[in-house]
Design an enzyme around this catalytic site. Structure first.
Site, PDB file in Angstrom:
ATOM      1  CB  SER A   1      -8.117   3.359   2.947  1.00 50.65           C
ATOM      2  OG  SER A   1      -7.118   2.964   3.765  1.00 50.65           O
TER       3      SER A   1
ATOM      4  CB  SER B   1      -8.560   0.707   5.721  1.00 49.04           C
ATOM      5  OG  SER B   1      -9.316   1.727   5.876  1.00 49.04           O
TER       6      SER B   1
ATOM      7  CE  LYS C   1      -3.866   1.890   2.610  1.00 47.88           C
ATOM      8  NZ  LYS C   1      -4.891   1.564   3.977  1.00 47.88           N
TER       9      LYS C   1
END
Lengths: 491, 95
Positions: free
Chosen positions: A150, A174, A75
């Site tokens: 997210s 997330s 990420k």
């Protein structure tokens, strides 16, 4: 090949059926072919292939790490030396990290090959991936729907079969929510299990790294490599037992699984409720015992979280002022206008809203009514979980109240978007481990996730239940190519 | 709690942000929606509850008072074009 479970890929590497360089080339090609899904903020072709060559040498020399040579993606809020680490934000769109996050270092040490940095909601603030400065990632099951957030790009990268695992972070759901919306296994461990060093901070008492994978078995191996004490993180847990993959075959007979009455109400999409009932039937065959439990303050999780997390964010994000790194406005008259213009231009709308909410909650005259009040509710929610775990070993429920919404369907109504986090945020408030596993599809052929919540530091039980469920069912093996509406979705 | 223009401007000033005039109606509408959600907290009596700032209520550990990292000023200052002679440059504050 890369949509196979991680242990199968590891076996093929060791048997010499494929090299890490070949796997990495396949992963990069798959990522480029699927560029319409917008899963990546940056692809790291040269670095990945150089790393793969090194891991091939390690494999040839008999390296025993089960992860050696396997491609993955980080990420884009994990700092990785020499790479763009944008956190999905314009304000960090020129930030080349001068150091590695502990997670990046650990997975590189284990021999994993990072092919790219994945798309995400700006500063991890969002549930749809639509707040990214780089545009939304698209759900590979149906391109007209969001992948969740997210860690949306990470979920897309795994669901599309580019890589078998990707890192994510989970501040309020997330990892688990995009895992549910993309048909993946996603685990958020106990707060403090994994070092936060080098993770761009959103809300420091909630932020925790996690894994999105195509199987619980794969997730357990990667989680083992990520966990451990780190003196660079002041809240890192010192005493840890890290054995998840060795605990995956314990019989479930007699395991007490709690069902919170607050999770099974009219607010839950009936198709999700039905899929969870079917999953429960499978677990019943394995011998689990069902226990009705009460989490009376569950509904207050949303207001509590949406005061505390923005309050922490408003403090953490005050570091972005255009002075030492990140975006600096071109036009300003004095120091104050340089700060204001840089921040106003650099942050997106959702991030600015959360900074405003957090600043308000911490401001003189409102601090007790909002910030302290929310901290008191946080204690009540923690107390609820402690009482529940006196009656059961694991808690089971939905991960999300609905399947993946269409692009733009909820992102323009922040309050509605926040309510989609109803089943996940309380776990972060309590710092407990939890995971999501795929348990079916709705009528639109969009994936459905089921959440398992564990006791403090008891990831092993969660992963064991998930793995056993995945030996009884094949939901985790379905891919968008074989089961989705991808070809019908207009991107 | 319900926001108006003045209150949004005051909070934005504290946060070192600016809400432009054309964005104000939408900002007020969305902030008020969020505050309606948040105000549900007030329905619970918490008079006897101690606040909890962190899930594990940890005691921060201490370490030996020794140098553990070397100076990396030069490396860090390559991250901005606004650094000269080892210092960060900003608009003049004192005439």
């Amino acid at each position: 090949m890369l949509d196979k479970p991680l242990n199968e890929i590891a076996h093929a590497l060791r048997a010499g059926k494929i090299s890490s360089v070949e796997l990495t080339e396949i992963a990069l090609q798959k990522a480029q072919t699927g560029s319409n899904l917008n899963a990546y903020i940056s692809l790291l072709e040269e670095q990945a292939l150089a790393q793969a060559k090194i891991t091939d040498k390690r494999l040839a020399a008999g390296d025993e790490s089960p992860l050696c040579g396997i491609p993955m993606a980080h990420k884009d809020l994990f700092c990785a030396q020499g790479t763009l680490t944008s956190c999905g934000s314009k304000i960090l769109s020129n930030f080349i990290s001068p150091y590695d996050a502990t997670v990046v270092e650990k997975l590189a040490d284990a021999g994993m090959v990072c092919i790219g940095k994945t798309n995400m909601d700006e500063f991890a603030m969002g549930s749809t991936n639509e707040s990214s400065y780089y545009g939304p990632a698209l759900n590979p099951w149906n391109n007209q729907h969001v992948p969740g957030g997210s860690s949306g790009g990470a979920a897309v990268a795994v669901a599309n079969g580019d890589v078998p695992i990707a890192t994510g972070t989970d501040t309020g759901g997330s990892v688990r929510q995009p895992a549910a919306l993309c048909g993946l296994t996603g685990i958020k461990p106990t707060y403090g299990r994994i070092s936060r060093y080098g993770m761009v901070a959103f809300a420091s008492s909630f932020d925790q790294a996690g894994v999105l994978a195509n199987s619980a078995q794969g997730a357990s191996l990667v989680l083992e490599a990520m966990c451990g004490f780190d003196e660079k993180d002041s809240t890192s847990i010192k005493e840890q037992t890290i054995d998840f993959s060795g605990q995956l075959n314990k019989p479930l007979k007699g395991l007490r699984v709690g069902l919170p009455k607050q999770y099974f109400t009219d607010a839950l999409n009936p198709e999700i409720g039905a899929a969870i009932e079917a999953a429960k039937a499978e677990l019943s065959k394995a011998g689990v015992q069902w226990v009705d439990i009460d989490l009376p303050n569950s509904e207050l999780g949303i207001p509590c979280y949406y005061v505390l997390a923005p309050a922490e964010a408003s403090s953490n994000l005050s570091r972005y002022d255009g002075v030492r790194y990140g975006h600096r406005a071109d036009e300003y008259d004095d120091l104050a206008s340089m700060y204001i213009n840089s921040r106003t231009e650099g942050f997106g709308k959702e991030v600015k809203r959360r900074i405003l909410v957090g600043t308000y909650a911490l401001s003189s005259g409102y601090y007790d009514a909002y910030y302290i009040k929310a901290q008191k509710l946080r204690r009540l929610i923690v107390n609820d979980f402690q009482a529940a775990f006196e009656q059961c070993d694991v808690i089971l429920g939905p991960t999300t109240p609905n399947t993946a919404p269409k692009l733009g369907q909820i992102s323009d109504d922040p309050a509605a978007m926040y309510l989609e986090d109803i089943y996940t945020v309380t776990i972060n408030l309590a710092g407990l481990p939890a995971l999501s596993i795929p348990v079916g599809f709705d009528k639109q052929e969009l994936p459905i996730g089921m959440q398992l919540i564990g006791r403090y530091m008891d990831e092993a039980t969660l992963l064991n239940v998930a793995h056993q469920f995945q030996t009884l069912t094949d939901w985790h093996l379905k891919t968008p190519k074989t089961h989705g509406k991808q070809s019908r979705g207009a991107a | 709690m319900s926001f108006d223009n003045k209150q949004i401007e005051a909070v934005a000033k504290l946060a070192m942000l600016r809400v432009d005039e054309h964005d104000m109606p939408d900002t007020i509408k969305k902030m008020n929606g969020i505050m309606t959600l948040i105000d549900q907290m007030q329905s619970v009596n918490t008079d006897q509850v101690q606040p909890l700032s962190h899930p594990q209520d940890p005691v921060l550990r201490l370490r030996e008072d020794t140098v553990t990292q070397s100076d990396q000023r030069e490396a860090f200052q390559t991250l901005t074009e606004f650094a000269e002679q080892g210092l960060y440059t900003v608009p003049k504050v004192i005439e």
